[in-house]
Design a protein around this motif. Structure first.
Motif, short mmCIF file in Angstrom:
data_model
loop_
_atom_site.label_atom_id
_atom_site.label_comp_id
_atom_site.label_asym_id
_atom_site.label_seq_id
_atom_site.Cartn_x
_atom_site.Cartn_y
_atom_site.Cartn_z
N GLY A 35 -13.04 29.63 37.05
CA GLY A 35 -13.61 29.15 35.81
C GLY A 35 -14.92 28.44 36.11
O GLY A 35 -15.40 28.47 37.25
N VAL A 36 -15.48 27.78 35.11
CA VAL A 36 -16.71 27.03 35.31
C VAL A 36 -16.43 25.93 36.33
O VAL A 36 -15.60 25.06 36.11
N GLU A 37 -17.10 26.00 37.47
CA GLU A 37 -16.94 25.03 38.56
C GLU A 37 -15.51 24.95 39.09
O GLU A 37 -15.12 23.94 39.69
N VAL A 38 -14.69 25.97 38.88
CA VAL A 38 -13.34 26.03 39.42
C VAL A 38 -13.18 27.32 40.21
O VAL A 38 -13.51 28.40 39.72
N ASN A 39 -12.71 27.18 41.41
CA ASN A 39 -12.47 28.32 42.27
C ASN A 39 -11.27 27.95 43.15
O ASN A 39 -11.44 27.52 44.29
N ALA A 73 -5.46 22.94 23.96
CA ALA A 73 -6.14 21.66 23.83
C ALA A 73 -5.13 20.51 23.87
O ALA A 73 -4.06 20.60 23.28
N GLY A 74 -5.48 19.45 24.60
CA GLY A 74 -4.64 18.27 24.67
C GLY A 74 -3.39 18.43 25.53
O GLY A 74 -2.49 17.60 25.49
N VAL A 75 -3.36 19.50 26.33
CA VAL A 75 -2.18 19.82 27.14
C VAL A 75 -2.57 19.82 28.62
O VAL A 75 -3.63 20.34 28.98
N ASP A 76 -1.73 19.22 29.45
CA ASP A 76 -1.89 19.33 30.90
C ASP A 76 -0.90 20.36 31.41
O ASP A 76 0.22 20.48 30.90
N ARG A 77 -1.35 21.12 32.40
CA ARG A 77 -0.53 22.22 32.94
C ARG A 77 -0.37 22.08 34.45
O ARG A 77 -1.27 21.58 35.12
N VAL A 78 0.76 22.57 34.94
CA VAL A 78 0.97 22.73 36.38
C VAL A 78 1.49 24.14 36.57
O VAL A 78 2.47 24.54 35.93
N ALA A 117 -2.22 21.47 39.36
CA ALA A 117 -2.35 20.89 38.01
C ALA A 117 -3.78 21.07 37.50
O ALA A 117 -4.75 20.98 38.26
N PHE A 118 -3.89 21.30 36.16
CA PHE A 118 -5.20 21.44 35.53
C PHE A 118 -5.08 21.21 34.02
O PHE A 118 -4.01 21.38 33.45
N PRO A 119 -6.17 20.81 33.37
CA PRO A 119 -6.17 20.63 31.92
C PRO A 119 -6.08 21.97 31.19
O PRO A 119 -6.74 22.94 31.59
N GLY A 120 -5.31 22.02 30.12
CA GLY A 120 -5.12 23.25 29.35
C GLY A 120 -6.36 23.75 28.65
O GLY A 120 -6.41 24.89 28.20
N GLU A 121 -7.41 22.91 28.54
CA GLU A 121 -8.67 23.32 27.90
C GLU A 121 -9.56 24.11 28.84
O GLU A 121 -10.53 24.72 28.39
N TRP A 122 -9.30 24.06 30.13
CA TRP A 122 -10.17 24.75 31.07
C TRP A 122 -10.09 26.26 30.85
O TRP A 122 -9.01 26.84 30.88
N PRO A 123 -11.23 26.91 30.64
CA PRO A 123 -11.23 28.37 30.52
C PRO A 123 -11.13 29.01 31.91
O PRO A 123 -12.10 29.11 32.64
N LEU A 124 -9.92 29.39 32.27
CA LEU A 124 -9.65 29.98 33.58
C LEU A 124 -9.23 31.43 33.43
O LEU A 124 -8.69 31.83 32.39
N ALA A 125 -9.43 32.18 34.50
CA ALA A 125 -8.95 33.56 34.55
C ALA A 125 -8.43 33.81 35.97
O ALA A 125 -8.89 33.20 36.93
N THR A 126 -7.46 34.71 36.06
CA THR A 126 -6.96 35.10 37.36
C THR A 126 -7.89 36.14 37.97
O THR A 126 -8.55 36.89 37.25
N THR A 132 2.58 19.86 29.28
CA THR A 132 2.94 18.61 28.62
C THR A 132 1.83 18.16 27.68
O THR A 132 0.64 18.35 27.98
N GLN A 133 2.19 17.60 26.54
CA GLN A 133 1.21 16.99 25.65
C GLN A 133 0.64 15.77 26.36
O GLN A 133 1.37 14.83 26.68
N ARG A 134 -0.63 15.80 26.67
CA ARG A 134 -1.30 14.80 27.51
C ARG A 134 -1.07 13.36 27.07
O ARG A 134 -0.89 12.47 27.91
N GLU A 135 -1.07 13.08 25.81
CA GLU A 135 -0.93 11.71 25.31
C GLU A 135 0.51 11.22 25.27
O GLU A 135 0.76 10.04 25.03
N ARG A 136 1.48 12.12 25.52
CA ARG A 136 2.89 11.75 25.35
C ARG A 136 3.77 11.99 26.56
O ARG A 136 4.88 11.48 26.63
#
Length: 180
Positions: A72-76, A54-59, A86-95, A109-113
């Motif tokens: 994931g939900v609406e992600v393919n 939560a609150g984390v952005d990922r690449v 890049a994607f938000p860390g809250e997204w429930p994804l699976a390989t 990265t912490q999204r707000e910082r």
């Protein structure tokens, strides 16, 4: 501070969700979160869910192995070798589609910082004051030293100077961190 690393020397730890393992390159602390920014290389053995942050952005960037799907939900999204995504860390994804052992590079990265910009480069470049450089193939000069594939440097609040290729096939994964 500039810190060199070699993939084979990085410590191995289990994933947050217990489904795999990672080798942490760097983790910059935060006073109220597990990290301000973090870079690691994960080993992909089998399909499974991503850990949620939560609150984390990922690449994520596939380093080795066959292309695979992130679903994931609406992600393919099809993850191809050396193509950062890049994607938000809250997204429930699976390989989906791991058929052989592979590896991926993750920057969080912490999204707000902070935020990260990840690119694959083949020409000389002078990066900003925080980041990670991983040699994908060939040889590069980083911080006035020669680095070969599966090695590199991380740095924080300092300039590592110009990075330039030393061989014709030189390819570098560069993650630059911007702090807010």
């Amino acid at each position: 501070m500039i810190t060199p690393f070699q993939f084979t020397s990085l410590p191995v730890t289990r994933w947050k969700n217990g489904g795999g393992e990672t080798r942490e390159i760097v983790s910059r602390p935060s006073p109220d979160a597990p990290f301000l920014w973090r870079a690691s290389i994960a080993t992909l053995n089998a399909d499974g869910p991503f850990s949620l942050f939560a609150g984390v952005d990922r690449v994520i960037t596939l380093l080795e192995g066959a292309p695979l799907w992130l679903r994931g939900v609406e992600v393919n999204h099809r993850l191809e070798r050396w193509q950062p995504w890049a994607f938000p860390g809250e997204w429930p994804l699976a390989t989906d589609g791991i058929h052989c052992v592979g590896r991926d590079f993750n920057i969080m990265t912490q999204r707000e910082r902070a935020s990260a910009q990840v690119n694959v480069i083949t020409q000389a470049y002078t990066p900003g004051s925080s980041g990670v450089a991983l040699v994908l193939q060939g040889a590069w000069q980083l911080d006035n030293q020669r680095y070969e594939a599966q090695s590199g440097i991380s740095w924080s609040q300092t300039q590592p100077g110009e990075m330039f290729p030393l061989t014709p096939d030189a390819t570098l994964l560069l993650a630059e961190i911007m702090l807010f």
